[in-house]
Scaffold this motif. Structure first.
Motif, PDB file in Angstrom:
ATOM      1  N   TYR A 145      -4.961  -1.223   1.638  1.00 28.29           N
ATOM      2  CA  TYR A 145      -5.296  -1.575   0.258  1.00 28.29           C
ATOM      3  C   TYR A 145      -6.528  -0.816  -0.224  1.00 28.29           C
ATOM      4  O   TYR A 145      -6.591  -0.357  -1.364  1.00 28.29           O
ATOM      5  CB  TYR A 145      -5.563  -3.083   0.153  1.00 28.29           C
ATOM      6  CG  TYR A 145      -4.346  -3.969   0.139  1.00 28.29           C
ATOM      7  CD1 TYR A 145      -3.138  -3.563   0.709  1.00 28.29           C
ATOM      8  CD2 TYR A 145      -4.397  -5.241  -0.423  1.00 28.29           C
ATOM      9  CE1 TYR A 145      -2.025  -4.397   0.707  1.00 28.29           C
ATOM     10  CE2 TYR A 145      -3.293  -6.089  -0.438  1.00 28.29           C
ATOM     11  CZ  TYR A 145      -2.102  -5.654   0.137  1.00 28.29           C
ATOM     12  OH  TYR A 145      -1.004  -6.476   0.132  1.00 28.29           O
ATOM     13  N   LEU A 177      -4.790   2.179  -6.841  1.00 25.02           N
ATOM     14  CA  LEU A 177      -5.079   0.777  -7.095  1.00 25.02           C
ATOM     15  C   LEU A 177      -6.364   0.614  -7.908  1.00 25.02           C
ATOM     16  O   LEU A 177      -7.431   1.076  -7.497  1.00 25.02           O
ATOM     17  CB  LEU A 177      -5.210   0.023  -5.768  1.00 25.02           C
ATOM     18  CG  LEU A 177      -5.113  -1.499  -5.825  1.00 25.02           C
ATOM     19  CD1 LEU A 177      -3.765  -1.940  -6.400  1.00 25.02           C
ATOM     20  CD2 LEU A 177      -5.303  -2.101  -4.436  1.00 25.02           C
ATOM     21  N   ALA A 204       0.824  -1.221   0.000  1.00 27.64           N
ATOM     22  CA  ALA A 204       0.000   0.000   0.000  1.00 27.64           C
ATOM     23  C   ALA A 204       0.852   1.262   0.000  1.00 27.64           C
ATOM     24  O   ALA A 204       0.339   2.358  -0.274  1.00 27.64           O
ATOM     25  CB  ALA A 204      -0.943  -0.006   1.204  1.00 27.64           C
ATOM     26  N   LEU A 255      -7.208  -5.577  -8.337  1.00 32.88           N
ATOM     27  CA  LEU A 255      -6.755  -6.298  -7.148  1.00 32.88           C
ATOM     28  C   LEU A 255      -7.310  -7.722  -7.176  1.00 32.88           C
ATOM     29  O   LEU A 255      -8.523  -7.930  -7.112  1.00 32.88           O
ATOM     30  CB  LEU A 255      -7.219  -5.582  -5.879  1.00 32.88           C
ATOM     31  CG  LEU A 255      -6.838  -6.240  -4.548  1.00 32.88           C
ATOM     32  CD1 LEU A 255      -5.318  -6.263  -4.371  1.00 32.88           C
ATOM     33  CD2 LEU A 255      -7.505  -5.522  -3.384  1.00 32.88           C
TER      34      LEU A 255
END
Length: 382
Positions: free
Chosen positions: A312, A318, A289, A321
């Motif tokens: 996360y 992001l 992260a 995932l």
């Protein structure tokens, strides 16, 4: 008079250019190269079909002969490049290719060349690009390849090469791109050239540890693709701290542990990591992260346990995932299911509780309670 002189000089210049200028040994090598190709695999409209030696290969202009496939030096005396059209030429690569001592590029990709790569090719000291991808070359890569000190790109992918990697691979000091993927190579990773930008060794039978000494000094390395091999052991924290690293694909190996440290000073170019389909144990590495540009992370189908780190879900960069196929427990972070979330992927096939059934992130469904109980030797704890 002045204009007449210039006109005559112009005519003389073009007459000289039309004369046979190519060095005889280069012409001999080209003839041998063409004769080693099966005639039945040379279509009438192809580059090789235009190689008619009743004309000089380097004479200009090219109208009907040598219209493609070869390039010459500025003084029209030496062959500097052979780049074939990818139409399925079949044959063996002649050892007489070594006569083309000024060759800088040899590209035979997407054809049907077979047999061993002749060792004489490694005497071409001016070669900068050697691309033989998508053929049927077999045999080993000899240590003599390391004599190509000018080589910047070596692509022998998608062949049937076997044996071990050359021990002195790191002596290719000019090499920037190495792709040996989709072969039958075995053994360990030797020390790599320090100027390397891209490393691709996918789909071989390489094994052993990925050691720090192998990658020592590779400050420019951006892409590492080692998926579909048999690498094992622990992937050390040093790996993801390589200063220029951007993309990593180590999926389908046998790694058992991975150590992740925070990037130095919070700076890293790392964008994509694939560690799926290994045997990685322990908790999810929370420090992923802290990589500011990471947008794609896959740790799917490993042996990971514990909860999903809250970091996360708070990581704005992001976008993809994949954590499915592990033994993760607890309730996944609510931020993953907010209306404005842009994260795609999967948290399925774990031991999670409260993963919304209507969310694509929760597909496939979680493991049964019995499987999770056995994995944790009792009732899984949050």
């Amino acid at each position: 008079m002045f204009n007449l002189v210039h006109f005559l000089l112009f005519v003389l210049h073009h007459l000289l250019q039309a004369q046979a200028l190519t060095l005889p040994q280069d012409i001999s090598a080209l003839k041998a190269f063409k004769s080693s190709i099966k005639q039945s695999s040379i279509p009438s409209w192809s580059c090789l079909a235009s190689w008619d030696f009743s004309d000089d290969p380097c004479a200009v202009p090219h109208r009907t002969r040598f219209i493609c496939g070869v390039s010459c030096s500025p003084d029209a005396t030496r062959i500097t490049q052979i780049t074939l059209d990818p139409i399925g030429y079949s044959g063996q690569l002649t050892p007489l290719i070594s006569q083309l001592t000024q060759l800088t590029t040899l590209d035979l990709s997407d054809n049907y060349f077979f047999g061993r790569i002749p060792s004489s090719i490694y005497s071409l000291r001016n070669l900068q690009t050697l691309t033989l991808t998508s053929n049927s070359f077999s045999g080993s890569i000899p240590d003599s390849v390391t004599a190509l000190k000018s080589l910047e790109t070596l692509d022998l992918s998608h062949n049937a090469l076997s044996g071990k990697l050359p021990k002195s691979l790191n002596s290719l000091t000019s090499l920037k791109r190495l792709d040996l993927s989709y072969n039958k190579l075995t053994g360990f990773l030797p020390k790599l050239p320090f100027n390397l930008l891209e490393l691709a060794l996918k789909a071989n039978s390489l094994s052993g540890y990925v050691s720090k000494s192998t990658f020592d000094g590779l400050t420019r390395l951006e892409v590492v693709e080692l998926s579909d091999n048999s690498f094992s052991g622990t992937l050390g924290a040093w790996f993801f701290l390589l200063p220029s690293l951007q993309q990593v694909d180590l999926a389908n190996n046998s790694f058992t542990h991975v150590d992740i440290s925070k990037p130095a000073g919070g700076n890293s170019d790392l964008v994509a990591v694939n560690l799926g389909f290994n045997k990685i144990e322990g908790n999810l590495p929370a420090n992923f992260a802290d990589y500011p540009m990471l947008s794609s992370l896959s740790l799917r189908y490993n042996r990971l346990r514990g909860a999903i780190p809250l970091g996360y879900s708070k990581k704005k960069s992001l976008r993809r995932l994949f954590l499915d196929g592990n033994f993760l427990i607890g309730t996944p972070p609510a931020e993953f299911f907010a209306g404005d979330t842009e994260v795609t992927g999967s948290l399925g096939d774990n031991c999670l509780r409260g993963c919304p059934a209507n969310s694509q992130l929760c597909s496939p469904r979680q493991k049964s309670y019995a499987i999770c109980k056995r994995a944790y030797s009792g009732k899984p704890r949050s």
